[in-house]
Design a protein around this motif. Structure first.
Motif, PDB file in Angstrom:
ATOM      1  N   GLN A 182      36.418  19.900  26.665  1.00 60.67           N
ATOM      2  CA  GLN A 182      36.533  20.365  25.333  1.00 60.67           C
ATOM      3  C   GLN A 182      36.340  22.105  25.372  1.00 60.67           C
ATOM      4  N   ALA A 183      35.568  22.494  26.082  1.00 60.22           N
ATOM      5  CA  ALA A 183      35.597  23.960  26.284  1.00 60.22           C
ATOM      6  C   ALA A 183      36.479  24.547  26.948  1.00 60.22           C
ATOM      7  N   LEU A 184      37.343  23.766  27.772  1.00 65.01           N
ATOM      8  CA  LEU A 184      38.390  24.311  28.574  1.00 65.01           C
ATOM      9  C   LEU A 184      39.488  24.235  27.637  1.00 65.01           C
ATOM     10  N   ARG A 185      39.740  23.269  26.686  1.00 66.52           N
ATOM     11  CA  ARG A 185      40.718  23.248  25.870  1.00 66.52           C
ATOM     12  C   ARG A 185      40.596  24.288  25.004  1.00 66.52           C
ATOM     13  N   ARG A 186      39.456  24.651  24.311  1.00 67.10           N
ATOM     14  CA  ARG A 186      39.261  25.732  23.434  1.00 67.10           C
ATOM     15  C   ARG A 186      39.513  27.094  24.241  1.00 67.10           C
ATOM     16  N   ALA A 187      39.129  27.225  25.550  1.00 63.46           N
ATOM     17  CA  ALA A 187      39.420  28.555  26.108  1.00 63.46           C
ATOM     18  C   ALA A 187      40.915  28.664  26.322  1.00 63.46           C
ATOM     19  N   ILE A 188      41.854  27.636  26.460  1.00 61.71           N
ATOM     20  CA  ILE A 188      43.101  27.947  26.674  1.00 61.71           C
ATOM     21  C   ILE A 188      43.675  28.028  25.108  1.00 61.71           C
ATOM     22  N   GLU A 189      43.305  27.492  24.353  1.00 59.72           N
ATOM     23  CA  GLU A 189      43.795  27.793  23.025  1.00 59.72           C
ATOM     24  C   GLU A 189      43.506  29.191  22.474  1.00 59.72           C
ATOM     25  N   ASP A 190      42.399  29.568  22.785  1.00 57.95           N
ATOM     26  CA  ASP A 190      41.939  30.962  22.455  1.00 57.95           C
ATOM     27  C   ASP A 190      42.336  32.065  23.546  1.00 57.95           C
ATOM     28  N   GLU A 191      42.880  31.765  24.671  1.00 60.66           N
ATOM     29  CA  GLU A 191      43.267  32.424  25.518  1.00 60.66           C
ATOM     30  C   GLU A 191      42.224  33.386  26.019  1.00 60.66           C
ATOM     31  N   THR A 192      41.044  32.771  26.294  1.00 63.56           N
ATOM     32  CA  THR A 192      39.642  33.528  26.679  1.00 63.56           C
ATOM     33  C   THR A 192      39.854  33.368  28.388  1.00 63.56           C
ATOM     34  N   LEU A 193      40.625  32.758  28.985  1.00 58.90           N
ATOM     35  CA  LEU A 193      40.311  32.573  30.319  1.00 58.90           C
ATOM     36  C   LEU A 193      41.041  34.107  30.992  1.00 58.90           C
ATOM     37  N   GLU A 194      40.800  34.188  32.354  1.00 65.46           N
ATOM     38  CA  GLU A 194      41.264  35.470  32.945  1.00 65.46           C
ATOM     39  C   GLU A 194      42.183  34.872  33.818  1.00 65.46           C
ATOM     40  N   LEU A 195      43.087  36.081  34.131  1.00 63.81           N
ATOM     41  CA  LEU A 195      44.038  35.946  35.536  1.00 63.81           C
ATOM     42  C   LEU A 195      43.645  36.960  36.400  1.00 63.81           C
ATOM     43  N   HIS A 196      43.171  36.684  37.513  1.00 59.90           N
ATOM     44  CA  HIS A 196      42.901  37.422  38.650  1.00 59.90           C
ATOM     45  C   HIS A 196      44.220  37.822  39.620  1.00 59.90           C
ATOM     46  N   TYR A 197      44.185  38.697  40.225  1.00 56.83           N
ATOM     47  CA  TYR A 197      45.171  39.221  40.966  1.00 56.83           C
ATOM     48  C   TYR A 197      44.806  39.511  42.298  1.00 56.83           C
ATOM     49  N   GLN A 198      45.292  38.583  43.371  1.00 54.39           N
ATOM     50  CA  GLN A 198      44.917  39.020  44.904  1.00 54.39           C
ATOM     51  C   GLN A 198      46.143  39.438  45.617  1.00 54.39           C
ATOM     52  N   PRO A 199      45.768  40.624  46.412  1.00 53.23           N
ATOM     53  CA  PRO A 199      47.028  41.626  46.680  1.00 53.23           C
ATOM     54  C   PRO A 199      47.381  40.779  47.955  1.00 53.23           C
ATOM     55  N   VAL A 200      48.954  41.103  47.940  1.00 53.63           N
ATOM     56  CA  VAL A 200      49.617  40.804  49.044  1.00 53.63           C
ATOM     57  C   VAL A 200      50.335  41.824  49.755  1.00 53.63           C
ATOM     58  N   VAL A 201      50.278  42.042  51.136  1.00 48.44           N
ATOM     59  CA  VAL A 201      50.288  43.262  51.663  1.00 48.44           C
ATOM     60  C   VAL A 201      51.277  43.171  52.925  1.00 48.44           C
ATOM     61  N   GLU A 240      49.175  37.510  44.085  1.00 50.73           N
ATOM     62  CA  GLU A 240      49.089  36.033  43.492  1.00 50.73           C
ATOM     63  C   GLU A 240      48.413  36.077  42.331  1.00 50.73           C
ATOM     64  N   ALA A 241      48.819  35.732  41.311  1.00 50.21           N
ATOM     65  CA  ALA A 241      47.787  35.258  40.082  1.00 50.21           C
ATOM     66  C   ALA A 241      47.323  34.175  40.148  1.00 50.21           C
ATOM     67  N   LEU A 242      45.917  34.167  39.986  1.00 46.32           N
ATOM     68  CA  LEU A 242      44.944  32.954  39.980  1.00 46.32           C
ATOM     69  C   LEU A 242      43.994  32.964  38.724  1.00 46.32           C
ATOM     70  N   ALA A 243      44.052  31.654  38.256  1.00 46.96           N
ATOM     71  CA  ALA A 243      42.985  31.427  36.860  1.00 46.96           C
ATOM     72  C   ALA A 243      41.756  31.545  37.101  1.00 46.96           C
ATOM     73  N   ARG A 244      41.008  32.307  36.354  1.00 49.18           N
ATOM     74  CA  ARG A 244      39.581  32.200  36.306  1.00 49.18           C
ATOM     75  C   ARG A 244      38.888  31.886  35.118  1.00 49.18           C
ATOM     76  N   TRP A 245      37.686  31.243  34.938  1.00 50.29           N
ATOM     77  CA  TRP A 245      37.200  30.773  33.729  1.00 50.29           C
ATOM     78  C   TRP A 245      35.827  31.514  33.716  1.00 50.29           C
ATOM     79  N   ARG A 246      35.490  32.204  32.730  1.00 48.07           N
ATOM     80  CA  ARG A 246      34.096  32.604  32.433  1.00 48.07           C
ATOM     81  C   ARG A 246      33.711  32.008  31.152  1.00 48.07           C
ATOM     82  N   SER A 247      32.934  31.002  31.279  1.00 52.83           N
ATOM     83  CA  SER A 247      32.349  30.088  29.836  1.00 52.83           C
ATOM     84  C   SER A 247      31.325  30.697  29.343  1.00 52.83           C
ATOM     85  N   GLN A 248      30.959  31.075  28.028  1.00 50.53           N
ATOM     86  CA  GLN A 248      29.785  31.497  27.384  1.00 50.53           C
ATOM     87  C   GLN A 248      28.692  30.366  27.673  1.00 50.53           C
TER      88      GLN A 248
END
Length: 974
Positions: free
Chosen positions: A717-736, A747-755
């Motif tokens: 349920q918390a994940l569903r709210r985070a997706i709807e509110d767009e409170t997740l983060e997208l982190h970026y790992q370099p490619v060289v 490469e864009a990778l999803a990260r979730w910091r839940s309250q």
């Protein structure tokens, strides 16, 4: 407005003549206009040439004055006030008639000497040319003016005499005569009416030849031309000095006082007169041609057209009055009217035959309308009929009441008895079909042909057909003259026949028979529908793939087992069975392979289970077993372990051996749950939990699992709210770049910091998203966020950069996934171009249906996206599909990287992958690079690009922007 034409044919012929000659008249007028424009342009150029010629003469005169003054400046004592100076200047003027006067002006502005006699002291110090000469010390050209000494219009040029210290002492001047204007005009142009004028820079007339206006007159036309600073010279058409239309050419005269204008005009009548003459001549020729053509139409129209036309009209009027024997009386020749007459005569001859045919067609239409009504009524019956006998009875009744047939009956085909048994009939009240003997032999009867050949059989003459001889007496008694026998099919087999009888021979023509065959097909469809309704109840409670009880029936049977256990005090167990890697098998080999595996496993389980146990299919890859009347929980474990132990390690599916691994989750009544749904849910929770047995294949429900279930639900349920509110983060790992270590992308990778739960790792919330149906909105959020970030970096000036986003199996299975991607990117501003987006796709997603995968990937490429083949080498990697699919990059899974440089086999695999990619023109990215030795070996193996903790961990967008700024100007494209 409605366009009307003259009524008579002769008037229309006249109108045709006018229509033919009007274009010729238009061409004549158009040619006259063009010719007038050409002549106007020619005379415009003549006027411009005259104006420019006059201006050139002016400039030559000015140059001559400059040369004369330069020579005078060399004479000694030229500025002394004495008779010798004036006499010398007068002598020079006598030799140069272009000068009205020559003289010297002192520094105080007083005239010192003059070629013309001076009457008193003449002051010229206020003249602009004198002031400019004294101020600049250079040769000066004055404006157009009337001289104070000469009293005539002219242009004064001045040259200062040098004094002490380089300053001007006195000024030599020469008044240029404008008498040369008349000579210029006569010399350059001989057209009558030509007028040449010179004005000053205010538009005042200075001189004119021939004189048409007084000197000093302000000319409005000149003022308008002087207001165009961009026009040095040109032409125009305007009213002349005599207020008539004239063609003008003009050019500016440049003087130190602002100059003036030379204007030359030629009367427009010179250009228009010859054009008008030619135009009038051509128009009179056209009028003559028109008169000749009208006379020819009047004479020849009567003989060739009007006489024949009147004959045709008279014949048509008589034919319309019903006189079918009428003829035109005209010869049938080759001209159009003769052919019309021949056609008319032929039409009259065939009219009577057409009338007879029409009466027959009306009768045919009446019969077809009757059959259409019959077809409509039977189709309505098919909708409301609920039983077979009701359908047969009412169909026969409708055939006789609305179809007009003498008799209709439906009989069942008894192939074993070799006969057709009538079931119901309508028509002929005293007719009893049950007494009929309707054998299928001999084979030449209409009934036997319909059953044997499975097609309609028609008898046009019932009384004389050899196949109906057995029923001839009955047919004569009841009045039957023709019949049609229609087979009714179910499953491709003739099960019944529909027989129709009419009192007229030849009643069933081709069109009516086609409608009756459609009627039989509709009745056959209704019979199949009635049969299908009997199967719906079975399909509602059984699985279509395995033919096992579905969840609904399984719940009902479990409820019955629980009721019995409450009375007997025994135990009931619900067992959920899950097939490992079932989804992977379906993805790799297609859904049909998964269905075949389920059917084969069902066969094996039915052979293993006890007689009182129930096997059913829950959902997806899960089967369920109800173990009724069990002594205790320990017996349940023994039974389940025996079932799993008796299953083979591999099953033959579609010609291939497939590994079989089955896990079991168990819940026992009465300890775990009291209801069927509760018991099945607890068994499912045990299957998903970690409390497994020693072999890891059997798991019993425990209260601790309930807590885990609640925790997972809260997290989901918390994940569903985070997706709807767009409170997740997208982190970026370099490619060289592996060689130059230049940044080429992320490469864009999803990260979730839940309250509530803190930092939730991807390994925890990604499976939750897949199981809870959240992977689609999560994937869309990641793509939308990456697209928005790509546009921001593009606007910041970054280019030749790629951002890769992972795509799930569920997203790829969406209908029109490329269209969905386009919509998501358009919602954030469109597809970025200089910072390119890439989609990472796992190879196992594509192998099941290669053609569909190819179409899908081409749709994504058309959006401008790059495509990465992720985890290459871990699945069924094959060149057979790799060279056909439009990938840009191959990503080597980190499982091959972690053992480097010691793992020689992994190094060999990576080298092979790099070689394959090079042949196919693909780039290679190695994932999971964590040490310098790994990076060094990858360089040696030819791997172009790398990513991993050695080169940068996944970071927020802000840190990635700082990294981009630091690496600005030092990046290369993947």
């Amino acid at each position: 407005m409605k366009l009307t034409f003259p009524g008579s044919l002769r008037a229309r012929l006249f109108l045709l003549v006018f229509a033919v000659l009007i274009p010729a008249a238009a061409v004549v007028v158009w040619g006259g206009i063009n010719q007038r424009e050409m002549v106007d342009a020619q005379y415009h150029q003549e006027a411009l040439h005259l104006a420019e010629f006059t201006a050139n003469n002016f400039y030559h005169l000015v140059q001559e004055g400059r040369i004369t003054l330069t020579l005078l400046r060399q004479l000694p004592d030229i500025e002394r006030v004495n008779g010798h100076c004036s006499a010398a200047l007068a002598a020079i003027r006598g030799r140069h008639r272009r000068f009205d006067n020559l003289g010297v002006i002192g520094a105080d502005g007083r005239t010192l000497c003059s070629a013309l006699p001076l009457h008193g002291s003449v002051y010229l110090g206020d003249r602009p040319y004198f002031r400019r000469a004294m101020a600049t010390g250079k040769f000066t050209v004055g404006g157009f003016q009337v001289g104070r000494i000469t009293g005539r219009p002219g242009v004064v040029v001045a040259l200062p005499l040098p004094g002490a210290g380089g300053r001007s002492r006195d000024v030599l001047f020469a008044t240029l005569s404008l008498r040369w204007l008349s000579d210029s005009v006569v010399t350059a142009h001989e057209l009558p009416g030509t007028v040449v004028s010179i004005t000053d820079n205010a538009g005042r007339l200075i001189v004119q030849h021939p004189r048409m206006a007084a000197a000093g007159t302000v000319l409005p036309l000149v003022s308008r031309l002087l207001g165009r600073p961009q026009d040095g010279s040109g032409t125009l058409t305007a009213s002349g000095f005599d207020h008539r239309r004239a063609l003008f050419g003009y050019t500016r005269l440049a003087t130190d006082s602002g100059g003036g204008l030379v204007l030359a005009s030629i009367p427009a009548s010179l250009a228009e007169a010859p054009v008008r003459h030619i135009l009038a001549r051509n128009l009179w020729v056209l009028v003559g041609l028109l008169c000749v053509a009208l006379a020819a139409v009047w004479t020849l129209g009567e003989t060739l057209i009007l006489r024949k036309t009147r004959a045709l009209i008279s014949a048509a009027q008589r034919l319309s009055a019903g006189e079918t024997a009428v003829r035109t009386g005209l010869r049938h020749g080759g001209d159009e009217l003769s052919r019309v007459a021949a056609t008319f005569d032929g039409m009259a001859e065939s009219l009577e035959q057409r009338e007879r045919e029409l009466r027959g067609q009306v009768e045919q239409i009446a019969r077809l309308n009757r059959t259409y009504r019959l077809l409509t009524a039977v189709n309505s019956l098919l909708i409301r009929a609920r039983e077979q006998q009701e359908l047969f009875r009412d169909a026969c009744r409708i055939a006789t009441e609305q179809g007009g047939f003498l008799l209709a009956w439906i009989g069942a085909v008894d192939r074993s008895g070799g006969r057709v048994r009538p079931l119901t009939w309508s028509g002929l009240p005293d007719f009893d079909a049950e007494r009929l003997w309707l054998p299928l032999e001999p084979a030449d009867t209409p009934m036997a042909r319909a059953v044997r050949e499975s097609r309609s059989s028609v008898c046009d003459d019932f009384l004389n057909d050899p196949g109906t001889r057995h029923w001839r007496v009955i047919a004569e008694r009841v009045g039957i003259a023709s019949s049609a026998t229609l087979p009714l099919r179910v499953g491709g087999e003739v099960r019944w026949v529909f027989a129709l009888y009419a009192p007229e021979p030849g009643f069933f023509d081709a069109e009516e028979l086609a409608l009756l065959e459609q009627l039989a097909a509709d009745i056959s469809l209704g019979l199949r529908t009635l049969g299908s309704e009997l199967e719906l109840g079975y399909l509602a409670t059984h699985d279509a793939v395995t033919d096992l009880p579905n969840r609904r029936l399984l719940t009902e049977q479990l409820d019955y087992a629980l009721k019995r256990a409450r009375h007997s005090g025994r135990y009931v167990a619900a067992v959920e069975l899950d097939i490992a890697d079932f989804q992977r098998l379906s993805d790799l080999r297609g859904p049909h392979a998964g269905d075949a595996l389920l059917r084969e496993l069902t066969t094996r389980l039915r052979a293993i289970l006890r007689d009182g146990d129930t096997l059913g299919r829950d959902t997806g890859a899960r089967l369920a077993v109800i173990l009724a009347d069990v002594a205790g929980p320990q017996d349940v474990r023994h039974v389940v372990e025996r079932i799993l132990g008796d299953l083979p390690a591999t099953l033959r599916v579609g010609g291939d051996d497939t590994s079989l691994s089955v896990r079991a989750g168990i819940a026992v009544f009465p300890g775990d749950a009291e209801t069927p749904e509760g018991l099945l849910n607890c068994a499912l929770l045990a299957l998903q939990g970690k409390d497994t047995g020693a072999d890891g294949a059997v798991a019993f429900f425990s209260p601790a699992l309930n807590h885990t279930l609640q925790e997972n639900r809260r997290l989901e349920q918390a994940l569903r709210r985070a997706i709807e509110d767009e409170t997740l983060e997208l982190h970026y790992q370099p490619v060289v770049d592996a060689v130059q270590r230049k940044l080429v992308g992320f490469e864009a990778l999803a990260r979730w910091r839940s309250q509530e739960f803190g930092m939730v790792p991807p390994g925890r919330f990604i499976p939750l998203a897949e199981a809870g149906g959240l992977i689609l909105p999560l994937g869309e959020w990641a793509l939308r966020t990456a697209g928005r970030q790509a546009l921001l970096w593009e606007q910041a000036g970054h280019r030749d950069l790629r951002i890769a986003v992972n795509v799930s199996v569920a997203q790829l299975r969406e209908h029109d996934f490329p269209g969905r991607v386009r919509s998501v990117l358009e919602s954030v501003g469109g597809v970025p171009r200089r910072v390119q987006l890439a989609l990472e796709i796992t190879e196992s997603m594509l192998i099941a249906d290669l053609d569909a995968a190819m179409q899908l990937l081409r749709g994504l490429k058309q959006l401008g996206l790059a495509l990465y083949l992720d985890d290459f080498g871990t699945g069924h990697s094959s060149l057979s599909y790799l060279h056909r699919l439009p990938f840009d990059v191959i990503k080597v899974d980190q499982a091959f990287i972690c053992g480097l440089p010691a793992d020689a086999s992994s190094a060999a695999i990576i080298k092979s992958i790099v070689g394959i990619a090079g042949v196919l023109g693909l780039a290679v990215i190695a994932e999971g690079v964590e040490t310098e030795p790994q990076l060094a070996l990858l360089r040696e193996l030819g791997c172009g690009f790398v990513q991993g903790y050695l080169l940068g961990r996944p970071m927020p967008a802000v840190e990635a922007e700082r990294l981009l700024a630091a690496a600005s100007g030092n990046r290369d494209s993947v």
